[in-house]
Design a protein around this motif. Structure first.
Motif, mmCIF file in Angstrom:
data_model
loop_
_atom_site.group_PDB
_atom_site.id
_atom_site.type_symbol
_atom_site.label_atom_id
_atom_site.label_comp_id
_atom_site.label_asym_id
_atom_site.label_seq_id
_atom_site.Cartn_x
_atom_site.Cartn_y
_atom_site.Cartn_z
ATOM 1 N N GLY A 234 0.860 -1.169 0.000
ATOM 2 C CA GLY A 234 0.000 0.000 0.000
ATOM 3 C C GLY A 234 0.899 1.222 0.000
ATOM 4 N N SER A 235 0.366 2.359 -0.372
ATOM 5 C CA SER A 235 1.193 3.569 -0.501
ATOM 6 C C SER A 235 1.039 4.496 0.697
ATOM 7 C CB SER A 235 0.816 4.305 -1.792
ATOM 8 O OG SER A 235 1.068 3.510 -2.912
ATOM 9 N N SER A 236 0.757 3.936 1.855
ATOM 10 C CA SER A 236 0.539 4.774 3.024
ATOM 11 C C SER A 236 1.855 5.297 3.572
ATOM 12 C CB SER A 236 -0.195 3.986 4.123
ATOM 13 O OG SER A 236 0.676 3.039 4.712
ATOM 14 N N VAL A 237 1.749 6.248 4.491
ATOM 15 C CA VAL A 237 2.941 6.802 5.129
ATOM 16 C C VAL A 237 3.690 5.719 5.897
ATOM 17 C CG1 VAL A 237 1.643 7.483 7.201
ATOM 18 C CG2 VAL A 237 3.768 8.657 6.631
ATOM 19 N N TYR A 238 2.958 4.721 6.394
ATOM 20 C CA TYR A 238 3.615 3.627 7.114
ATOM 21 C C TYR A 238 4.495 2.801 6.178
ATOM 22 C CZ TYR A 238 0.304 4.596 10.899
ATOM 23 O OH TYR A 238 -0.416 5.196 11.903
ATOM 24 N N GLY A 239 3.997 2.516 4.981
ATOM 25 C CA GLY A 239 4.792 1.747 4.032
ATOM 26 C C GLY A 239 6.052 2.476 3.622
ATOM 27 N N PHE A 240 5.932 3.771 3.346
ATOM 28 C CA PHE A 240 7.092 4.576 2.965
ATOM 29 C C PHE A 240 8.124 4.585 4.089
ATOM 30 C CE2 PHE A 240 9.328 8.645 3.022
ATOM 31 C CZ PHE A 240 9.824 8.718 1.727
ATOM 32 N N GLY A 241 7.669 4.839 5.301
ATOM 33 C CA GLY A 241 8.585 4.888 6.442
ATOM 34 C C GLY A 241 9.223 3.552 6.720
ATOM 35 N N LEU A 242 8.475 2.470 6.503
ATOM 36 C CA LEU A 242 8.995 1.135 6.783
ATOM 37 C C LEU A 242 10.116 0.761 5.813
ATOM 38 C CD1 LEU A 242 8.637 -1.356 8.575
ATOM 39 C CD2 LEU A 242 7.005 -2.219 6.911
ATOM 40 N N ILE A 243 9.952 1.076 4.530
ATOM 41 C CA ILE A 243 11.011 0.777 3.555
ATOM 42 C C ILE A 243 12.275 1.547 3.910
ATOM 43 C CG2 ILE A 243 11.688 0.994 1.140
ATOM 44 C CD1 ILE A 243 8.707 0.656 0.427
ATOM 45 N N LEU A 244 12.116 2.829 4.242
ATOM 46 C CA LEU A 244 13.273 3.638 4.626
ATOM 47 C C LEU A 244 13.926 3.080 5.891
ATOM 48 C CD1 LEU A 244 15.014 6.109 4.110
ATOM 49 C CD2 LEU A 244 13.331 7.487 5.359
ATOM 50 N N ALA A 245 13.092 2.657 6.839
ATOM 51 C CA ALA A 245 13.627 2.109 8.091
ATOM 52 C C ALA A 245 14.411 0.834 7.847
ATOM 53 C CB ALA A 245 12.483 1.850 9.075
ATOM 54 N N LEU A 246 13.915 -0.038 6.982
ATOM 55 C CA LEU A 246 14.632 -1.278 6.683
ATOM 56 C C LEU A 246 15.959 -0.996 5.990
ATOM 57 C CD1 LEU A 246 11.739 -3.629 5.514
ATOM 58 C CD2 LEU A 246 13.268 -4.006 7.457
ATOM 59 N N ALA A 247 15.966 -0.003 5.093
ATOM 60 C CA ALA A 247 17.214 0.357 4.422
ATOM 61 C C ALA A 247 18.236 0.866 5.437
ATOM 62 C CB ALA A 247 16.949 1.408 3.346
ATOM 63 N N LEU A 248 17.802 1.715 6.356
ATOM 64 C CA LEU A 248 18.707 2.239 7.376
ATOM 65 C C LEU A 248 19.147 1.146 8.344
ATOM 66 C CD1 LEU A 248 16.919 5.623 8.145
ATOM 67 C CD2 LEU A 248 19.081 5.313 6.937
ATOM 68 N N ALA A 249 18.232 0.268 8.692
ATOM 69 C CA ALA A 249 18.594 -0.844 9.583
ATOM 70 C C ALA A 249 19.665 -1.711 8.937
ATOM 71 C CB ALA A 249 17.356 -1.676 9.910
ATOM 72 N N GLY A 250 19.506 -1.990 7.650
ATOM 73 C CA GLY A 250 20.497 -2.788 6.956
ATOM 74 C C GLY A 250 21.855 -2.118 6.923
ATOM 75 N N ILE A 251 21.884 -0.814 6.614
ATOM 76 C CA ILE A 251 23.152 -0.088 6.575
ATOM 77 C C ILE A 251 23.810 -0.086 7.954
ATOM 78 C CG2 ILE A 251 24.178 2.200 6.269
ATOM 79 C CD1 ILE A 251 22.138 2.677 4.054
ATOM 80 N N GLY A 252 23.020 0.168 8.981
ATOM 81 C CA GLY A 252 23.566 0.173 10.338
ATOM 82 C C GLY A 252 24.150 -1.171 10.727
ATOM 83 N N LEU A 253 23.413 -2.247 10.441
ATOM 84 C CA LEU A 253 23.924 -3.586 10.750
ATOM 85 C C LEU A 253 25.172 -3.888 9.930
ATOM 86 C CD1 LEU A 253 20.577 -5.586 10.917
ATOM 87 C CD2 LEU A 253 22.081 -5.002 12.831
#
Length: 1024
Positions: A234-253
């Protein structure tokens, strides 16, 4: 995230504006990294420098609201994109974004080099501390994204979130300053670059280029992920934030893993290591491509977790997005400290190396963002851009391997080669995601379940693919026209945003209701082109001189000109229609001309960015652009929404427009009309309007009425209702700063919602606020009640009003209720009187055809033949078929198909009934087959009943000539209906014709049989 949202409120949400902001954000950080990297190298106390930087970031961030206010006033005074054009407006946005973002972002870019120079030691030969710093810094950004997405922006608003972030920076800066007081000044070492024991000149150039490539590919990957995952999440604000969060989590790890797995092992930081990391990254980029639509199938099942509420929904989205995002992001997090480790050893030039590498990485990120949004996604499509990312990553691995050939052991070459070949095979052999992924509303909760068998699933996938009439990748979204019985459906990022006929009532009347209520509208502003239906009908209003349509996705015009032209009255060919590419909010906020009507029919508010068209500031902008008697029309969904969200819409609208009427334009579609003064339209005005050709045509075709009462039946509540509702239950106003609707609508997708549009009508009737107060004495209440019952029954609404009628009116209402249930015999027995409205005429026509005698039909045929030629002939055909007059039935049927071509407005049920008669009539008289084939060879205008048309061709395919059979089969290639009978016929036909697809058809048939349950006779045949 907060700054990006702030700028979207000023510049709009179009890609050029977003790209301008991101370019300045990343560019300033890159420049700051290069600048402060040198300063950190020269500093005797890097910790104190770091403290200055953090304090500066905090102060600069505190000033951004004031600067944004000044920028907003300046930019909007120029007229924005509508006045300046895309290129000049984008250049101005770049300048103004620089004023706001350059100071804090320049300082932010310097924080990592300064911190790294402070913590790095000569003993840390492979710079593992950078991995820790980089990882912790990125995980801090992750915390910020999660907090802002799921709590702060909703609870506190944008400005408070910025203030909190600034406060955190000031706190960190203060702590660092305090700690720096006890750190002794160190003397600057005077090493020259030539004396370093680090990388050579060629290797350094390659490393900086690699930093740029990784920045480019990662930002382009993010654009691809946002686009490709939208249908699944879905194109909600939650989906957008979640993709960004996963990208940042991956970079941090990844940064932390560099410290543990590479920097901790002597000799592990080599170009060979970079080649392996890039090769694994390429493999993990290719793996989800190879899985293709299996991920969409997985997403459908995982989305069932929404039954656990929002937390379950987010858990499901996390699992889905992780398949694409997490592994490549982890490896991207390894790459940056690895590249810096390759540049040198220990603390020598550490700050400068980090600064220059970060600057190169940021430059690549800017290029990836701009090139991806403006060129690569529209040109290559999201799937092509995905392959582009893969190709660059593979080239990076190959380049590192070639340059570092001496550091690669003999056993490592087979591993690397296997990784390259495996990754290439996974990326270029499988098909990748298809329409079953890209144009299905999976993330919006509208695909509930899948077939339980392998063949059933294959059939669903094939049907999802061959129903695509046209698709393209736009600058803003993935768009498709999808076949449906309701006509072509417009899908944007997997979400249906309107169909040619199924949503025609809302799309047509959204603009014509305010046009009828206004005394003489000359100008109109329309938010979004979509199918073009609203704009096309408004443009033909007799007094209308100018219609400005602002559309975010420029390529949407191609669908309006082709697939939807039959229902939008060829909107883009009209001389009084001007299509403006850009963001409608920005266009209204900016200085410009005034309008008599402002019509807002955007997509659903839960989609990220759309809810900014439902805020108090947007409504004020619309009001400020209205003429004295101007009207504002707002569409709001009446489905998948809770009562609180509807109250917030009322609260926000009434905070700007003192008089808000509530209408219903179609099933579960609310239409709010904002008046600046108390409604003053008269009964005489409405009676005159409904007799004018355009309005009479619209009321007849989409609301099936021809009376004032039939029009006012769609009026649910007067302005006093809105005021009373809010007095009883005070509700917060939706604002730009605190956009409650965006989150409220998004949460509603994961819970049971009991709101129905009939609740508004029931409450309004109870309070005697269901009709316009100034017309109350002039309305025929009995006729109004009957028309309401007729409207609600046709829409399938459960709202009983029979007890409010009596005598013949009640009998006619009973007939209407019976028709809604498909009880045609009761319709004929209960009806009394002469049909007065289009609905009554069509109801009796269909009922007589379905259940009446041959003598009952002719009067109804005479009443409908002129206005509904196709319906009349289809009804005559059905009646003749029922009475076994097959030749007459065939003749009427063929005449009906001919009538359907020039007159597209016909009831879907009539067309489907007509198509169901074709197979038995063709089987009864094979001489009719060529005529039926000619009538059904091409899709009906607007794609009406397209799946039914194709199914009819399948049913008569055995009666066609070999050439016609192959022609019909070609409509479904390369995704044939996955049914045994069809596949057997396809294989036989192609084999007989020695067709190029004969071998493929045979393989498909065998694949079906392999998973099919065979009969005893089939099994015996197999054993023989």
């Amino acid at each position: 995230m907060a700054w990006l949202r702030e700028f979207r409120l000023v510049f709009g949400g179009a890609t050029p504006a977003t790209a301008a902001v991101l370019a300045i954000f990343m560019g300033a950080m890159g420049a700051g990294s290069a600048l402060f990297g040198r300063k950190a190298e020269a500093s005797g106390n890097p910790l104190r420098l770091y403290a200055f930087i953090e304090l500066g970031v905090g102060v600069a961030a505190l000033l951004t609201p004031l600067l944004l206010s000044l920028v907003r006033s300046l930019y909007l005074s120029t007229g924005g994109i509508a006045a300046l054009g895309v290129v000049p407006a984008t250049l101005l946005q770049l300048v103004l974004a620089t004023v706001v973002l350059a100071p804090p972002c320049l300082l932010m870019g310097g924080s990592l080099p300064a911190a790294f120079k402070w913590v790095e030691t000569d003993q840390d030969t492979q710079r593992g501390s950078l991995g820790v710093l980089y990882g912790v810094n990125t995980l801090g950004a992750l915390a910020g994204v999660l907090l802002s997405t799921f709590w702060l922006l909703e609870l506190w608003g944008i400005r408070a979130t910025v203030m909190v972030a600034a406060g955190v920076n000031l706190l960190i800066g203060g702590m660092a300053w305090y700690a720096a007081r006890g750190v002794p000044e160190s003397r600057k070492r005077e090493e020259k670059e030539a004396e370093e024991k680090g990388a050579g000149a060629l290797t350094r150039r390659f490393i900086y280029a690699a930093a740029g490539i990784t920045g480019f590919t990662f930002f382009l990957s993010e654009l691809v992920w946002f686009r490709i995952l939208a249908p699944l999440l879905g194109s909600s604000v939650y989906g957008f934030g979640l993709i960004l969060a996963l990208a940042l989590a991956g970079i941090g790890l990844g940064g932390l893993l560099y410290r543990m797995l590479w920097a901790s092992r002597a000799g592990a930081v080599t170009l060979a290591a970079l080649a392996r990391v890039a090769a694994w990254q390429a493999l993990f980029l290719a793996l989800p491509w190879a899985l293709g639509d299996r991920i969409a199938v997985f997403a459908i099942d995982v989305n069932q977790l929404r039954s656990l509420g929002l937390s379950g929904q987010i858990a499901g989205w996390t699992l889905i997005a992780s398949l694409l995002v997490l592994a490549p992001s982890i490896l991207a997090g390894v790459q940056f400290p690895l590249l810096v480790g390759l540049l040198g050893s220990g603390s020598r030039n550490a700050g400068r190396h980090v600064g220059l590498a970060y600057a190169a990485n940021t430059l690549g990120a800017i290029t990836g963002s701009l090139a991806g949004g403006f060129i690569l996604l529209p040109w290559l499509t999201a799937l092509g851009a995905w392959r582009w990312v893969f190709g660059l990553t593979l080239l990076l691995s190959l380049g590192a391997a070639v340059l570092g050939v001496r550091s690669i052991s003999k056993w490592a070459w087979p591993v690397l080669t296997a990784l390259w070949l495996c990754a290439g095979g996974l990326m270029f052999v499988p098909t990748g995601p298809t329409a079953a992924w890209r144009h299905k509303p999976i993330g919006y909760g509208r695909v509930e379940s899948l077939p339980a068998s392998i063949n059933g699933l294959r059939g669903w996938l094939h049907a999802s693919r061959w129903k695509i009439a046209h698709e393209f990748e736009g600058r803003e979204a993935s768009v498709a026209a999808v076949d449906s019985d309701d006509g072509y459906c417009l899908y944007v990022n997997g979400k249906s945003d309107g169909s040619a006929f199924g949503d025609a009532d809302t799309q047509v009347m959204q603009g014509l209701v305010p046009a009828m209520l206004h005394p003489a509208p000359h100008t109109a502003f329309i938010v979004g082109l979509g199918t073009g239906t609203t704009a096309g009908w408004v443009a033909d209003v007799p007094e209308m001189k100018q219609v400005d349509v602002v559309e975010l996705e420029p390529a949407m015009a191609s669908l309006a000109r082709q697939q939807f032209a039959p229902v939008n009255r060829d909107v883009l060919a009209k001389p009084n229609v001007r299509l403006i590419p850009g963001d409608a909010r920005e266009a209204l906020l900016a200085a410009g001309s005034r309008y008599d009507l402002v019509i807002s029919e955007p997509s659903n508010p839960y989609r990220a960015g759309v809810s900014t068209l439902f805020t108090q500031e947007f409504y004020l902008a619309a009001k400020n652009r209205l003429n004295e008697h101007g009207l504002f029309a707002q569409w709001v969904q009446g489905y998948e929404v809770d009562a609180q969200a509807i109250r917030q819409v009322y609260a926000t609208l009434t905070a700007v427009f003192p008089h808000v009427e509530t209408w219903i334009s179609g099933p579960n579609d609310l239409l709010f009309i904002g008046h600046q003064k108390a409604p003053g339209y008269t009964m005489e005005q409405l009676r005159t309007r409904i007799t004018q050709p355009l309005f009479a045509e619209a009321l007849k075709r989409v609301w099936l009425t021809n009376s004032v009462e039939g029009m006012l039946a769609h009026h649910l509540a007067s302005p006093e209702f809105a005021r009373t509702l809010l007095q009883d239950t005070p509700t917060a106003i939706n604002t730009d700063d605190r956009n409650l609707l965006e989150y409220g609508f998004a949460r509603a997708l994961s819970k049971d919602n009991t709101f129905e549009t009939t609740q508004v009508l029931a409450m309004a009737i109870e309070k005697d606020l269901d009709v316009p107060a100034h017309l109350s004495a002039q309305i025929d209440r009995t006729r109004l009640t009957y028309e309401r019952l007729r409207m609600l029954a046709a829409d399938g609404a459960s709202f009983d009003m029979l007890d409010l009628l009596s005598g013949d009116d009640q009998r006619r209402a009973e007939a209407v209720a019976a028709f809604a249930k498909g009880d045609f015999a009761t319709v004929l027995s209960a009806w009394t009187g002469t049909p007065a409205s289009p609905f009554e005429q069509l109801m009796l026509l269909e009922s007589a055809a379905q259940a009446g005698t041959a003598e009952q039909l002719p009067p109804y045929l005479a009443a409908t033949r002129q206005d509904w030629p196709a319906d009349a002939r289809f009804a005559a055909a059905l009646s003749a078929f029922r009475h076994e007059s097959y030749d007459d039935a065939a003749s009427q049927l063929l005449d009906g198909f001919k009538a359907l071509r020039p007159q597209v407005w016909v009831r879907l049920s009539s067309v489907q009934t007509a198509l169901s008669l074709v197979p038995p009539l063709a089987a009864n008289n094979r001489d009719l087959v060529p005529q039926f084939m000619a009538a059904l060879q091409q899709p009906f205008p607007g794609g009406l009943a397209e799946p039914s048309r194709q199914n009819t061709l399948i049913q008569i395919i055995t009666l066609l000539s070999p050439a016609q059979q192959i022609e019909v089969l070609s409509e479904f290639e390369p995704n044939p209906p996955w049914q045994r009978q069809f596949l057997e016929f396809r294989a036989k036909t192609y084999r007989s014709a020695s067709h190029a697809l004969a071998a493929q058809a045979e393989r498909d048939l065998q694949e079906f049989l392999r998973h099919a349950d065979r009969s005893l006779n089939d099994a015996a045949t197999q054993r023989q």
